[in-house]
Structure formats: C-alpha cells, structure tokens
Design an enzyme around this catalytic site. Sequence first.
Site, mmCIF file in Angstrom:
data_model
loop_
_atom_site.group_PDB
_atom_site.id
_atom_site.type_symbol
_atom_site.label_atom_id
_atom_site.label_comp_id
_atom_site.label_asym_id
_atom_site.label_seq_id
_atom_site.Cartn_x
_atom_site.Cartn_y
_atom_site.Cartn_z
ATOM 1 C CG ASP A 1 -1.935 1.008 1.317
ATOM 2 O OD1 ASP A 1 -2.971 0.750 1.934
ATOM 3 O OD2 ASP A 1 -1.723 2.100 0.764
ATOM 4 C CG ASP B 1 -2.897 3.366 -2.332
ATOM 5 O OD1 ASP B 1 -3.941 2.710 -2.202
ATOM 6 O OD2 ASP B 1 -2.286 3.893 -1.386
ATOM 7 C CD GLU B 2 -5.573 -1.057 -0.400
ATOM 8 O OE1 GLU B 2 -5.359 -1.909 0.473
ATOM 9 O OE2 GLU B 2 -6.335 -0.084 -0.244
HETATM 10 P P1 TTP Z 1 -5.402 4.743 1.138
HETATM 11 O O1 TTP Z 1 -4.362 3.744 0.799
HETATM 12 O O2 TTP Z 1 -6.553 4.311 1.958
HETATM 13 O O3 TTP Z 1 -4.748 5.973 1.900
HETATM 14 P P2 TTP Z 1 -3.380 6.695 1.646
HETATM 15 O O4 TTP Z 1 -2.535 5.971 0.647
HETATM 16 O O5 TTP Z 1 -3.653 8.119 1.333
HETATM 17 O O6 TTP Z 1 -2.721 6.657 3.070
HETATM 18 P P3 TTP Z 1 -2.085 5.407 3.841
HETATM 19 O O7 TTP Z 1 -0.642 5.740 4.030
HETATM 20 O O8 TTP Z 1 -2.813 5.346 5.129
HETATM 21 O O9 TTP Z 1 -2.297 4.207 2.978
HETATM 22 O O10 TTP Z 1 -5.996 5.348 -0.184
HETATM 23 C C1 TTP Z 1 -5.197 5.555 -1.341
HETATM 24 C C2 TTP Z 1 -5.643 6.804 -2.081
HETATM 25 O O11 TTP Z 1 -7.014 6.687 -2.463
HETATM 26 C C3 TTP Z 1 -5.554 8.046 -1.250
HETATM 27 O O12 TTP Z 1 -4.259 8.630 -1.325
HETATM 28 C C4 TTP Z 1 -6.640 8.906 -1.826
HETATM 29 C C5 TTP Z 1 -7.671 7.949 -2.344
HETATM 30 N N1 TTP Z 1 -8.793 7.886 -1.392
HETATM 31 C C6 TTP Z 1 -9.894 8.712 -1.601
HETATM 32 O O13 TTP Z 1 -9.932 9.445 -2.583
HETATM 33 N N2 TTP Z 1 -10.926 8.680 -0.726
HETATM 34 C C7 TTP Z 1 -10.914 7.864 0.389
HETATM 35 O O14 TTP Z 1 -11.879 7.877 1.198
HETATM 36 C C8 TTP Z 1 -9.782 7.002 0.608
HETATM 37 C C9 TTP Z 1 -9.724 6.118 1.816
HETATM 38 C C10 TTP Z 1 -8.758 7.055 -0.317
HETATM 39 MG MG MG Z 2 -2.259 3.911 0.784
#
Ligand code: TTP
Ligand code: MG
Length: 355
Positions: free
Chosen positions: A9, A104-105
Amino acid sequence: MERRIIHIDMDAFFAQVEQRDYPEYRGKPVIVGGKSWSRGVVSTASYEARKYGVHSAMPTKQAHKLCPDGIYLPPRFEVYKEISKTVMEIFLKYTEVVEPLSLDEAYLDITHLVSRERTARSIALSIQKEIYDATKLTSSSGVSYNKYLAKIASGMNKPAGTTVLHYGNVQDVLNGMPIGKFPGVGTVTEQKMKDLGIHTGQDLYNWPEDELIQQFGKRGSGLYQKARGIGTAELRVERIRKSVGKETTFNYDINDDTEILRVLETLSGKVSRNLDRHQFAGRVVTVKTKTADYATHTKQMMTDNPIFRGEEIFHYAYSLYHDVKSPDEPIRLIGVTVSHLSERTYRNLTIYDFL
Ligand code: TTP
Ligand code: MG
C-alpha cells in the site's frame, strides 16, 4: 502448502505524489481533495496533516477548521493512474498472482518465489525498493500467510514499513487490536460488537463459535476464524486466461477404462476447483490422450452453457474419452481442459476504473 502473501500500500498516496512534484510542500500539511468549501471531501492527507486530525472522507470544511494553514490541493488523477500502472507492472514482474484493491494497493501471492535463501520479507523489501527507484514514492508492505493478515501487517509500520506476521506474533497482534480495525468489521458491526462487550481481538477470541453464529449469522464462523489468524480466501486475479487443464502421465501404459475414467473424474474435479478459484466458467471441453508411441490425440466439444462443476466437466469428458480412445490401444497420458472461458460472477472492474 502454506502461502506467502504480500499486501503493498502506497503511503499517503495522493499527498505524497503532490509533495514529490512540489518540493515546497514537503514536510507540510498537505490535504488533497475536493476544494469546494461547502461540498468538498478530503481524498487524503499527508502525515503532517494527519497530526491535526484530518483524514480521508472528512468534509473539507471540517479539515479547514482543524488545519487552517494546510495546503489544500485538487487531485491530479491522471498522474496517480500513471504511477499506479508503473507500480502494478513492477508487481507483475514478481508474480502473475496479483489482486489490485485500488489505485495504490494490491495483494501478491509470492509463495512460489520463497526459498531458504530468499525470504518473503526480502522479496517485499525488494519490491518496495523497486517502486521507490521507479517513482520516488514510499510504500508499506505486510507479509503473512493469508490475505487479511498481510493487510493488517502493511498498516502496522507506515510509512515505509515492512511488517511480517507469523505464527509467533499473530495472536498477540490480533488480541490487542481494537475490534473496529478487524477487516470486515464495519461501523454497524463494530457498534453491535461493543454492545456485546467485544472491544478487542482478545474479547472476540473468547466467544464460542456457536454464539458468534447466533449473533452474526453466517459471518459468525468467519469472525471466529479471523480472531485466530485463520483465512483461506484466494487472491482474485483478473488475468485473461485462455484455458484451464489438468493431465496425468501414468507410470505404465494402461488400457483399463475403469481406471482411466476414475483418473479423468479426478482431473475434472481439479479443473473445476481451478475454475472456481478464478470464478471462471468455460464453453469447450477437450480430452487429450497420448498413446504408447507418444502420438497425441484430442477431441473437443462445445457445451450448451458455460460450465465449471466437476460433474459437468466429467460428463462431457466421459463421452469425449470414448471418441478419442480406441479400445485396444493403451495410453500413457490422459488430460482434460476447459476453454472459451468467461468470468462467472464478479464485476468486471479493473484498477484503472477505480476512480
Ligand atoms: P489509502 O491507501 O486508503 O490511503 P493513503 O494511501 O492516502 O494513506 P495510507 O498511508 O494510510 O495508505 O488510499 C489511497 C488513495 O485513495 C488516497 O491517497 C486517496 C484515495 N482515497 C480517496 O480518494 N478517498 C478515500 O476515502 C480514501 C480512503 C482514499
Ligand atoms: Mg495507501
């Protein structure tokens, strides 16, 4: 065979990309999302902004109140999608068995790559390094023997962390986890759990399976297992496969129909399980034999409907066998393949459609 699954991720994905491309934003609270004061919602926040309590899905208005000096930016989806493709291509260099969850994951099954010299952890580290070299972005990974544990692990040491959950530490980690953090426990279930006095993994662990089933229906068993680190879900891989087949080579040339058909039935079952795993069904069944002189013979037929059950596959294979096998010629190999595959149930989403 015990599996080795990695969950990767990206860290604060959208915000990290903005900080990469605009060095002046590095080390500062960056909030990416809808900028509309009245209707906008936060997509994500940099770790600096999270210290103020800002998080994904929060109304921008509320974020402004918590973090008035933050840098508020609109998302640049095209850039994120391009990076996502680069990252997915890196995953595919390691294994075909990749299940993307969002931009992103993803989960990766790397069981076949692991050896005494090459641990799952070292593979995770090498993937993270390759992502960094290609994109200048950090990611976090979790390594374990099933999907949900790998996902829990990847969140444990963000950012740029690599965390392994193994038999020796899984139970302690699960026991200490707030119940709302368990995968599959949404806000409604979380509240119900709390009403029942279940606040942590340890509390869940202490509930007998039949009582969990009473309270949560079918999901009860899954919760019972999750509290114990048990998970068998396969990765959902969306690669385009053309066929699924299995074959057996005998130790000797064989002419006994009963024995050969018994093997064919077993092979049909194996093909079925493989189709099942990928939620595929197929329209064409092929039976192949190799005779003692190594000549290959095949016969195939179209089914009326897409099939995937072992009995159905064997039904067609049975009649094809009688077409392809001459009664007085022993064979050394028998195989069955199902082709013309289509996806059975799941939505035809790819990661690039995510946004
Ligand atoms: P995530 O992997 O949930 O969050 P993140 O990568 O920003 O942070 P983390 O380090 O905790 O993993 O989500 C990936 C991307 O998806 C995030 O950068 C933006 C988008 N996203 C949204 O647009 N709305 C949302 O509610 C979530 C959870 C993510
Ligand atoms: Mg993330």
